[in-house]
Each structure stands twice: as C-alpha cells, then as structure tokens.
Design a protein around this motif. Structure first.
Motif, short mmCIF file in Angstrom:
data_model
loop_
_atom_site.label_atom_id
_atom_site.label_comp_id
_atom_site.label_asym_id
_atom_site.label_seq_id
_atom_site.Cartn_x
_atom_site.Cartn_y
_atom_site.Cartn_z
N LEU A 20 54.73 43.43 48.92
CA LEU A 20 54.13 42.73 47.78
C LEU A 20 54.73 41.34 47.62
O LEU A 20 54.02 40.38 47.25
CB LEU A 20 54.32 43.55 46.50
CG LEU A 20 53.60 44.90 46.45
CD1 LEU A 20 53.97 45.65 45.17
CD2 LEU A 20 52.08 44.72 46.53
N ALA A 21 56.00 41.21 47.89
CA ALA A 21 56.65 39.91 47.76
C ALA A 21 56.21 38.94 48.85
O ALA A 21 56.25 37.72 48.65
CB ALA A 21 58.17 40.09 47.81
N TYR A 42 43.70 37.15 38.60
CA TYR A 42 43.91 38.52 38.09
C TYR A 42 44.77 39.32 39.06
O TYR A 42 45.71 40.01 38.65
CB TYR A 42 42.57 39.21 37.87
CG TYR A 42 42.72 40.69 37.60
CD1 TYR A 42 43.08 41.15 36.34
CD2 TYR A 42 42.54 41.63 38.61
CE1 TYR A 42 43.26 42.50 36.08
CE2 TYR A 42 42.71 42.99 38.36
CZ TYR A 42 43.06 43.41 37.11
OH TYR A 42 43.25 44.76 36.87
N LEU A 43 44.46 39.24 40.35
CA LEU A 43 45.18 40.08 41.31
C LEU A 43 46.62 39.61 41.47
O LEU A 43 47.53 40.43 41.65
CB LEU A 43 44.47 40.09 42.66
CG LEU A 43 44.86 41.26 43.57
CD1 LEU A 43 44.52 42.59 42.92
CD2 LEU A 43 44.21 41.16 44.93
N ILE A 44 46.86 38.30 41.42
CA ILE A 44 48.24 37.81 41.49
C ILE A 44 49.09 38.41 40.38
O ILE A 44 50.20 38.89 40.59
CB ILE A 44 48.26 36.26 41.43
CG1 ILE A 44 47.73 35.69 42.75
CG2 ILE A 44 49.67 35.75 41.16
CD1 ILE A 44 47.58 34.17 42.73
N GLU A 48 52.20 41.20 40.75
CA GLU A 48 53.53 40.95 40.19
C GLU A 48 53.97 42.13 39.32
O GLU A 48 55.13 42.53 39.36
CB GLU A 48 53.53 39.65 39.39
CG GLU A 48 53.54 38.40 40.24
CD GLU A 48 54.78 38.33 41.12
OE1 GLU A 48 55.90 38.49 40.59
OE2 GLU A 48 54.63 38.14 42.34
N TYR A 49 53.05 42.66 38.56
CA TYR A 49 53.40 43.81 37.72
C TYR A 49 53.68 45.03 38.58
O TYR A 49 54.62 45.79 38.30
CB TYR A 49 52.26 44.11 36.74
CG TYR A 49 52.56 45.30 35.86
CD1 TYR A 49 53.44 45.19 34.79
CD2 TYR A 49 51.97 46.54 36.11
CE1 TYR A 49 53.74 46.30 33.99
CE2 TYR A 49 52.27 47.65 35.32
CZ TYR A 49 53.14 47.51 34.26
OH TYR A 49 53.44 48.60 33.48
N TRP A 50 52.89 45.24 39.61
CA TRP A 50 53.13 46.38 40.51
C TRP A 50 54.52 46.26 41.14
O TRP A 50 55.25 47.25 41.25
CB TRP A 50 52.05 46.41 41.59
CG TRP A 50 51.94 47.70 42.35
CD1 TRP A 50 52.55 48.89 42.07
CD2 TRP A 50 51.17 47.91 43.55
NE1 TRP A 50 52.19 49.84 43.01
CE2 TRP A 50 51.35 49.28 43.91
CE3 TRP A 50 50.34 47.10 44.32
CZ2 TRP A 50 50.73 49.84 45.04
CZ3 TRP A 50 49.71 47.66 45.43
CH2 TRP A 50 49.91 49.00 45.79
N SER A 253 48.27 46.61 54.30
CA SER A 253 48.43 45.69 53.18
C SER A 253 48.26 46.40 51.85
O SER A 253 47.14 46.80 51.51
CB SER A 253 47.40 44.56 53.28
OG SER A 253 47.38 43.80 52.08
N PRO A 254 49.33 46.54 51.07
CA PRO A 254 49.16 47.16 49.76
C PRO A 254 48.30 46.32 48.83
O PRO A 254 47.60 46.87 47.97
CB PRO A 254 50.60 47.27 49.24
CG PRO A 254 51.37 46.24 49.99
CD PRO A 254 50.72 46.16 51.34
N VAL A 255 48.31 45.01 48.99
CA VAL A 255 47.46 44.15 48.17
C VAL A 255 46.00 44.38 48.52
O VAL A 255 45.12 44.45 47.64
CB VAL A 255 47.84 42.67 48.33
CG1 VAL A 255 46.88 41.77 47.56
CG2 VAL A 255 49.27 42.44 47.84
N GLY A 256 45.71 44.54 49.81
CA GLY A 256 44.35 44.88 50.21
C GLY A 256 43.92 46.22 49.65
O GLY A 256 42.80 46.38 49.15
N GLN A 257 44.83 47.22 49.72
CA GLN A 257 44.52 48.53 49.16
C GLN A 257 44.26 48.44 47.66
O GLN A 257 43.32 49.04 47.13
CB GLN A 257 45.67 49.49 49.44
CG GLN A 257 45.52 50.87 48.83
CD GLN A 257 44.44 51.70 49.48
OE1 GLN A 257 44.69 52.44 50.42
NE2 GLN A 257 43.21 51.60 48.98
N LEU A 258 45.10 47.68 46.96
CA LEU A 258 44.94 47.52 45.52
C LEU A 258 43.60 46.87 45.18
O LEU A 258 42.87 47.34 44.31
CB LEU A 258 46.09 46.67 44.97
CG LEU A 258 46.02 46.31 43.48
CD1 LEU A 258 46.05 47.56 42.61
CD2 LEU A 258 47.17 45.37 43.13
#
Length: 386
Positions: A20-21, A42-44, A48-50, A253-258
């Motif tokens: 995530l970082a 929104y996703l950024i 950050e919260y995740w 990619s966890p961001v892609g999954q999210l």
C-alpha cells in the motif's frame, strides 16, 4: 469437520502495508467523479486508511467470536460459520453470500437470529445459523478442479447440512446466494422448507401480453436493467470469460483488489457520495482484506466462468425457471443492481409465497439494512409449517 480460527500471519500484514505504501497511482481525467470508475482522490484516502487506520486484528478477533469450521466436500475445502441457538425449537438456516461479498456480510445477523429474545423477537423466532464460504472464496478457496458451478455448490451445501444433522431448514441469499439457495431447494427438496432471497433476476419474457399494463415502477425497472447491461456489466464479462488474466492484477496489487470491489459497494448500494454512506468503512475493508489475504480474487471469479460464460448459461443460472416444491420469498431492496418484476417472477417461481418491497437498502442487504432483512426472514419463517 475441524475447528478453524482466522490467524493471518504478521508477515502478511506487513507485506500488505508495504504494498500500500508503494502504490503507483494512475492518471485521471478531471471532473469525471464515479462515472468512469473509482475516483482517484477517494481511493487515495481509502488506501491511506487501510494502511494506517484500519485494524485488521480487531476485525479478526470479532470474526473469531463465532465458531468456524473446515470440512472437505466433493474434493474441496469448505469453510463455514456455525452458531446454534440455545432455543430448543430453533430452525436451521443457511446463508449464502455472493461476489464481491463474503461470509462476513452475515455476522451482524447471527445475534438477532440465534438469540431473538435479546434482539426484540420471541423464542419462536430462533434459528441455528450456518454461513459457508462458497468454494473458491475466502477460506474455501481455491478449489482443486474445474466444474464448480451453481448446481455443484448447491449439492455441496446439501451435504454440509446433512453432516450437521439438519434435515428441515431454510436457505437464504443474495447475489450468487440467490441462485445457490434456489438450486439448493432443487437439490434437496425434502429437506429445504423454504427459500428466501434478497435478489432475483427476471428477464423479459417473449410473450408480449405480459407487458400489457405493466406498472410504471416495473417499466422503470426494465429500463434500469437495459442501461445496467450496457454500462454496468463489465466486471461480469471479464470474470465470466478471462478470470485467470484478471487474477494476476488483483492478486499482485491490493489497491487494484480494493478498487475492483469498492466500486460495487458504491454502485450497488443505497449510497450517496461514497460507499460508506451505505456500508461501514471497516466492514468494507474487512471484506476486501479477506479477498487479499486468501488470494481469492481469481478463484472467486471462476464461479462466473463455470456458470455465466455463455448467454444460455447466464439465463439459466439467474432466471431459472425454478420448479421448486417449497415456498419462496423475495425481498426487494430498491437500490439493488438487480430489480425484478413480480409479474415475470411469478412465471419462473410457481411457489412464490411472499414478496416484500422496501423503501431503502441495496445489494448488500445484510450489511446495509440488517434489521429489515432479519424481520423479513422471521416473518417468512413464521408463515411456514413446522
């Protein structure tokens, strides 16, 4: 059957934080909002919260409050939650989730259903609750072979309930849980006492007489369905045809999954500016985290390939017909992505017993409006013979 506890290794949590970082963000056209996908700003903020605000260990402890088990059925591992009521007259019920949900959708229903007296009900409202993870999802994944379509999953559910000693039970579900619950009724007609779904697909029939004098609300639902098929079905097309290709991106990619999941929590819920208007942020991230930690983006999508790949499969899987022997109840939440027409539903569901239309809520009813869903399940159960 053996007891199971969720225990994600610390190394997996650190790997997630590092990924995530190190995210590489794409460009975005100005002013497009949610119309072309999840907005960048929104996703950024959500990422950050995740990374720094979400407490997976707290979510893990909460889920581990409920007894969980693993068993092998038809060559694959099946994970399930099983909570028995203290009420001697309790009736078993099996809940089935869909995509992009998971068994965590139903945790807020367990208390009211197993201990109704403490939640505004009576002892007669009590249930023994079973919540399995579909093969390929969460801790039921991945499967070891092909062929896990809705009918095969339904047969596995029938076997699971028999192993638990249940021979007179209800089935409930939305999204994939809807056809799976209906298929379960076909697979075990002498054991399923009733089926309750909070999503039902009704395709326009060929008979033009059935369109005569349709109410305005039903015409609006047909219009919505046509627009949705044009603009909102992209996820279904790729998961039904090339699930393995998609799996590489979402598993790496966890961001892609999210993003892949949270888009649906915005589009399919009774939400305003963000998904959190309908579903608690931590609940969304608990669900997404389970997809990530179990690496089941690809395995979960295989159900689409098995049951949805061809047009004929798609129609049969979702719209029956369903020649069931037991009563069926349909709960309609207005912001759902699938909005059935009752006149058409009566053609594919000859045992339609109860039809409830709510004024709020969407696709993830157990997360959005748990009290409404519980009350409707209770009312349906009360109407059935014992």
């Amino acid at each position: 059957m053996r007891p199971f506890r969720i225990e994600i290794p610390d190394a997996d949590l650190e790997d997630l934080r590092q990924r995530l970082a190190a995210v590489r963000w794409p460009a975005e056209l100005p002013g497009v909002g949610w119309h072309r996908g999840v907005p960048l700003d929104y996703l950024i903020e959500l990422v950050e919260y995740w990374k720094d605000g979400f407490d997976w260990r707290a979510a893990e402890r909460r889920l581990n409050q409920y007894p969980q088990f693993l068993t092998e059925i038809d060559g694959t591992q099946v994970h399930f939650v099983h909570v028995r009521s203290k009420e001697a007259s309790a009736r078993p019920i099996i809940f089935t989730h869909g995509w992009p949900g998971s068994f965590v959708e139903f945790v807020d229903l367990i208390g009211p259903l197993t201990d109704p007296v403490a939640h505004g009900g009576t002892p007669a409202d009590a249930f023994h609750v079973v919540v399995p993870s579909i093969p390929g999802y969460a801790f039921s994944g991945p499967t070891n072979d092909t062929g896990w379509d809705t009918r095969r999953v339904a047969r596995a559910w029938a076997e699971l309930m028999r192993r638990l000693g249940y021979h007179d039970y209800l089935a409930q579900g939305g999204d994939w849980g809807s056809p799976l619950s209906l298929e379960l009724g076909l697979a075990a007609p002498d054991e399923v006492a009733g089926v309750h779904v909070n999503m039902l697909a009704t395709f326009p029939p060929e008979d033009p007489s059935l369109f005569v004098d349709l109410p305005e609300a039903d015409l609006a639902r047909l219009s919505f369905a046509a627009q949705f098929e044009q603009d909102g079905a992209g996820w279904r097309k790729i998961q039904s045809t090339r699930p393995q290709t998609l799996a590489y991106a979402l598993t790496d990619s966890p961001v892609g999954q999210l993003a892949w999941v949270v888009e649906k929590f915005k589009e399919w819920t009774d939400s305003g500016k963000s998904p959190e208007d309908a579903v608690d942020r931590d609940a969304i991230l608990t669900n997404v985290s389970i997809y990530w930690f179990t690496a089941t983006a690809g395995p979960s999508a295989q159900l689409y390939y098995e049951s949805n790949r061809l047009d004929a499969d798609f129609v049969r899987t979702w719209a029956g017909p369903w020649p069931l022997a037991m009563p069926v109840a349909v709960a309609l939440f207005p912001a759902d992505a699938v909005r059935p027409v009752r006149r058409f539903a009566e053609r594919i569901l000859p045992t339609l017993h109860r039809w409830t239309e709510f004024d709020r809520g969407g696709h993830f009813a157990a997360l959005e409006q748990p009290r409404l869903l519980v009350d409707d399940v209770r009312a349906f159960a009360r109407s059935l013979p014992r």
